[in-house]
Design an enzyme around this catalytic site. Structure first.
Site, PDB file in Angstrom:
ATOM      1  CE  LYS A  23      -2.247   0.879   3.892  1.00 47.22           C
ATOM      2  NZ  LYS A  23      -1.921   2.185   4.497  1.00 47.22           N
ATOM      3  NE  ARG A  28       5.985   6.912   0.555  1.00 50.54           N
ATOM      4  CZ  ARG A  28       5.220   6.588   1.597  1.00 50.54           C
ATOM      5  NH1 ARG A  28       4.217   5.736   1.442  1.00 50.54           N
ATOM      6  NH2 ARG A  28       5.459   7.112   2.783  1.00 50.54           N
ATOM      7  N   GLY A  71      -5.593   7.647   5.923  1.00 51.42           N
ATOM      8  CA  GLY A  71      -4.737   8.753   6.336  1.00 51.42           C
ATOM      9  C   GLY A  71      -3.698   9.126   5.294  1.00 51.42           C
ATOM     10  NE  ARG A  99      -5.106   9.109  11.419  1.00 48.89           N
ATOM     11  CZ  ARG A  99      -4.640   8.124  10.643  1.00 48.89           C
ATOM     12  NH1 ARG A  99      -5.494   7.420   9.895  1.00 48.89           N
ATOM     13  NH2 ARG A  99      -3.346   7.866  10.603  1.00 48.89           N
ATOM     14  CD  GLN A 148       0.881   8.540   6.309  1.00 43.61           C
ATOM     15  OE1 GLN A 148      -0.126   9.233   6.410  1.00 43.61           O
ATOM     16  NE2 GLN A 148       0.873   7.250   6.578  1.00 43.61           N
ATOM     17  CB  SER A 174       8.388   7.026   9.806  1.00 40.33           C
ATOM     18  OG  SER A 174       7.559   6.529  10.819  1.00 40.33           O
ATOM     19  CG  ASP A 289       2.386   1.037  10.088  1.00 40.80           C
ATOM     20  OD1 ASP A 289       1.847   1.701  10.990  1.00 40.80           O
ATOM     21  OD2 ASP A 289       2.316   1.351   8.885  1.00 40.80           O
ATOM     22  NE  ARG A 320      -2.526   1.366  14.310  1.00 43.14           N
ATOM     23  CZ  ARG A 320      -2.031   1.355  13.082  1.00 43.14           C
ATOM     24  NH1 ARG A 320      -0.731   1.565  12.883  1.00 43.14           N
ATOM     25  NH2 ARG A 320      -2.827   1.134  12.041  1.00 43.14           N
ATOM     26  CE  LYS A 388      -6.249   2.674   7.313  1.00 40.21           C
ATOM     27  NZ  LYS A 388      -6.723   3.754   6.446  1.00 40.21           N
TER      28      LYS A 388
END
Length: 403
Positions: A23, A28, A71, A99, A148, A174, A289, A320, A388
């Site tokens: 994903k 991207r 997101g 968010r 992101q 990240s 993740d 989470r 998702k």
């Protein structure tokens, strides 16, 4: 909700899993494709709902871009619409509108984009109202909130009249996802530099190319975990590369300490069991993740461990950290928060004969807790939540032997 129950199963034979496409890569390259003049040939796009939503919105080009709960799609499309002079309303589910997106919007405004919130300041929904000229070519943006935001800006940077220099402030989280974005851009002809905390992307066009999306390492992590928790078995995961752009390929190193031997061959990776050497601690800053998957694995196999780099987990599809704490408690395990962002995973003190797992509208909560079914009967409150990112997940569980 549409529940699903997996009976306890601890032994597996030789299992081949045809993993879904990434994903992260798919979303991207879809933005890059939209920014490229001419035609690219992109194959193996993800079946994930987030990616299919991106495909639909880019193709249909509606006035309102409703990203649902995606997101990545929200952040990428916000920058794309704002910096390509498209007048759009961007919105999503109630949780999506909780968010934060203010850091990205502030950065876009500083470059010259006109954006107005139509609800609460700093959160969707919002409206992009045009981009007439570039006001800045050098901006600062926090590196510790969401990669992101940074990726969204970078993909549009080559087409800005003056290019763009991003100065990342604070701790960079990240980082592997930022590097993935830049390397994907490179495969479409873009030159850049990334030295210390400065990323420079000159003004230049994207070049037409052919690109095949790799299988998803995030999706692969659940099968590593399943085998680690099982008594016996061998899994082959199709479509994974040794030198992957995906940060979640770090699961190979993590699971090496939790009892999984990995061997790349025949266009994928062969997983076999080996003795556990122990995972005393791990920093998830660059692969957040994976945190849920590793937490459940440690809880099941009896591994106490220290986790750091979990800050971004609170603003994902759900909080989470809270969700993990609640569900781990059902199997008498704990994720205790200490000082300076250090969490201690205390493994299960005894797993009940049957467990019901709440999924919190979060695909990764369902998939991360799937390996618990090696120990006990598990019911998941919403089986459709996996759509998702991994719609074929339960079918692949059937392939593993739960059919």
């Amino acid at each position: 909700m549409n529940t699903i129950t997996l009976p306890a199963k601890s032994s597996f034979g030789d299992v081949t899993i045809p993993l879904p496409s990434s994903k992260s890569e798919s979303n991207r390259v879809l933005i890059i494709d939209a920014l490229t003049e001419g035609e690219n040939r992109i194959t193996n796009l993800a079946e994930a709902r987030d990616t299919q939503t991106m495909i639909r919105l880019l193709k249909e080009n509606p006035e309102t871009l409703d990203v649902l709960d995606a997101g990545t799609t929200m952040r990428f499309l916000t920058a794309y619409a704002a910096l390509t002079n498209k007048k759009k309303v961007l919105t999503g589910t109630p949780r999506m509108c909780e968010r934060p997106i203010g850091i990205l919007v502030d950065a876009l405004r500083s470059i010259g984009a006109q954006i107005e919130y139509t609800g609460k300041e700093g959160f969707p929904p919002m409206e992009t109202k045009g981009f007439s000229q570039q006001l800045k070519s050098h901006i600062q943006i926090r590196g510790d909130v969401s990669s992101q935001y940074i990726s969204a800006l970078l993909m549009n940077a080559p087409l800005l009249p003056e290019g763009l220099t991003l100065e990342l402030t604070g701790k960079i989280g990240s980082r592997t996802y930022i590097e993935m974005t830049l390397e994907l851009m490179k495969q479409f002809g873009i030159e850049y530099s990334f030295e210390e905390n400065i990323i420079k992307v000159p003004h230049q066009p994207y070049k037409n190319t052919e690109f095949a999306v790799e299988s998803d390492w995030s999706g692969a992590s659940y099968w590593f975990s399943l085998l680690a928790c099982a008594k016996e078995g061998r899994f082959f995961l199709n479509g994974l590369k040794k030198n992957s752009l995906q940060g979640d390929s770090k699961i190979v190193d993590i699971m090496d300490k939790l009892g999984i031997q990995s061997e790349f061959k025949n266009g994928g990776i062969q997983l076999t069991k080996k003795p556990v050497s122990g995972l005393e601690s791990f920093d998830f800053t660059h692969c957040p993740d994976l945190a849920q998957t590793v937490a459940v694995t440690c809880a099941v196999i009896g591994q106490t461990s220290k986790f750091t780099g979990l800050e971004s987990l609170r603003i994902k599809e759900t909080d989470r950290i809270f969700a993990l704490q609640q569900e781990l408690a059902k199997i008498n395990a704990k994720l205790e928060e200490g000082e300076n962002g250090v969490f201690t995973l205390i493994p299960s003190a005894g797993i009940p004969a049957e467990v019901e797992i709440d999924t919190y509208d979060d695909h990764r909560m369902a998939m991360a807790f799937m390996p618990l079914a090696t120990q006990t009967k598990v019911t998941f409150e919403d089986k459709d939540v996996v759509n998702k990112s991994y719609p074929s997940f339960w079918k692949h569980c059937d392939l593993a032997g739960w059919s």
